[in-house]
Scaffold this active site. Structure first.
Site, PDB file in Angstrom:
ATOM      1  N   HIS A  96      23.650  14.815   6.107  1.00 12.95           N
ATOM      2  CA  HIS A  96      22.544  14.169   5.888  1.00 12.95           C
ATOM      3  C   HIS A  96      22.833  12.998   4.971  1.00 12.95           C
ATOM      4  O   HIS A  96      23.716  12.809   4.630  1.00 12.95           O
ATOM      5  CB  HIS A  96      21.919  15.406   4.843  1.00 12.95           C
ATOM      6  CG  HIS A  96      20.387  14.848   4.546  1.00 12.95           C
ATOM      7  ND1 HIS A  96      20.162  13.725   3.485  1.00 12.95           N
ATOM      8  CD2 HIS A  96      19.081  15.199   4.902  1.00 12.95           C
ATOM      9  CE1 HIS A  96      18.864  13.767   3.489  1.00 12.95           C
ATOM     10  NE2 HIS A  96      18.116  14.626   4.324  1.00 12.95           N
ATOM     11  N   GLU A 168      17.103  10.710  11.505  1.00 15.41           N
ATOM     12  CA  GLU A 168      16.415  10.674  10.209  1.00 15.41           C
ATOM     13  C   GLU A 168      16.712   9.027   9.891  1.00 15.41           C
ATOM     14  O   GLU A 168      17.728   8.735   9.161  1.00 15.41           O
ATOM     15  CB  GLU A 168      16.679  11.640   9.154  1.00 15.41           C
ATOM     16  CG  GLU A 168      16.784  12.907   9.508  1.00 15.41           C
ATOM     17  CD  GLU A 168      16.661  13.768   8.030  1.00 15.41           C
ATOM     18  OE1 GLU A 168      15.611  14.334   8.128  1.00 15.41           O
ATOM     19  OE2 GLU A 168      17.548  13.944   7.458  1.00 15.41           O
TER      20      GLU A 168
HETATM   21  C1  PEP Z   1      14.848  14.854   4.798  1.00 13.32           C
HETATM   22  O1  PEP Z   1      15.561  14.986   3.662  1.00 13.32           O
HETATM   23  O2  PEP Z   1      15.664  15.477   5.635  1.00 13.32           O
HETATM   24  C2  PEP Z   1      13.533  14.546   4.858  1.00 13.32           C
HETATM   25  C3  PEP Z   1      13.213  13.977   6.142  1.00 13.32           C
HETATM   26  O3  PEP Z   1      12.929  14.120   3.637  1.00 13.32           O
HETATM   27  P1  PEP Z   1      11.654  13.684   3.613  1.00 13.32           P
HETATM   28  O4  PEP Z   1      10.462  14.382   4.462  1.00 13.32           O
HETATM   29  O5  PEP Z   1      11.099  13.957   2.113  1.00 13.32           O
HETATM   30  O6  PEP Z   1      11.394  12.405   3.700  1.00 13.32           O
END
Ligand code: PEP
Length: 253
Positions: A96, A168
């Site tokens: 992450h 992400e």
């Molecule tokens: C995450 O931490 O994987 C994430 C996507 O957070 P958020 O949805 O709060 O942006």
């Protein structure tokens, strides 16, 4: 056909009591199994209790948010892949961006975590994504491709095909700023073609690639309509039962 997956990453939120209430509330909203796996990625101390709730419910699974890259030993405060398996986890988030940024996790450590998780039968949810400065320079695809190459491309095809990837963009995590559906699709398609070139088109087609970054009940349907977006890794919006349930209902298949 690859799975469509929705995973909630609680990060360092909730007490045990609140977490149990949240999962009960989400489960109560579904009479039937969800269209694809729904994963709760909860803090370590909650794994057993949440695991006991989801074990009885087909389609719902348990994940940890991290594990150590060594098998066992003198690593005070750390948690091993074996420990996760012993309390019933089926998935583990690896790499992450908060772990990469705040805990300086390297490509090499993440490669070891992936190996260890796979060797214990856990499904890694491997996170990748670029910071804002990289996107602004237009280098986002090569940057994320490098993250995959550095931590995943040593795997044989049979192992790689057991992974889930979560794209992400760092600038979208917890910021309320979501990638557009087109931006997500561009990256997911690029990653899939990278996997097809390194491995095979079959493997590339079989790997779920989730989107994460301020995904919520409003934007999930649009993101999830994209042909290469196979679900979401959800942070903030997974902490509210009604919102998380709505995101689960936005699954395409
Ligand atoms: C995450 O931490 O994987 C994430 C996507 O957070 P958020 O949805 O709060 O942006």
């Amino acid at each position: 056909m690859r799975s469509f997956i929705v995973a909630g990453n609680w990060k360092m939120n909730k007490t045990l009591e609140e977490g149990v209430a949240l999962v009960r509330d989400v489960l109560a909203r579904f009479d039937q199994p969800p269209p694809g796996p729904v994963v709760f990625a909860v803090p370590f101390p909650f794994l057993q209790a949440i695991g006991a709730l989801v074990r009885e419910r087909p389609g719902f699974y348990l994940a940890a948010q991290n594990c150590h890259h060594e098998e066992k030993g003198a690593y005070t405060g750390e948690v091993s892949a074996d420990m996760l398996v012993s309390v019933g986890a089926q998935y583990v988030i690896v790499g992450h961006s908060e772990r990469r940024q705040y805990f300086r996790e390297s490509h090499e450590q993440l490669a070891k975590k992936v190996d260890l998780a796979l060797s214990r039968g856990l499904t890694p949810i491997f996170c990748c994504g670029e910071p804002l400065s990289v996107r602004e320079r237009g280098n986002h695809v090569p940057y994320v491709a490098r993250q995959l190459r550095a931590s995943l491309f040593h795997l044989p095809e049979a192992d790689l095909s057991r992974l889930v990837i979560a794209y992400e963009p760092v600038w979208a995590i917890g910021t309320g700023k979501t990638a557009t559906a087109a931006q997500a699709q561009e990256m997911h398609a690029a990653l899939r073609s990278l996997l097809a070139r390194r491995y095979s088109p079959e493997v590339a087609q079989a790997i779920p690639i989730l989107y994460g970054g301020s995904c919520n009940a409003q934007n999930a349907p649009d993101l999830f309509q994209q042909p290469d977006v196979d679900g979401g890794l959800i942070g903030g919006a997974s902490l509210k039962a009604e919102e998380f349930a709505a995101i689960i209902r936005a699954m395409r298949r």
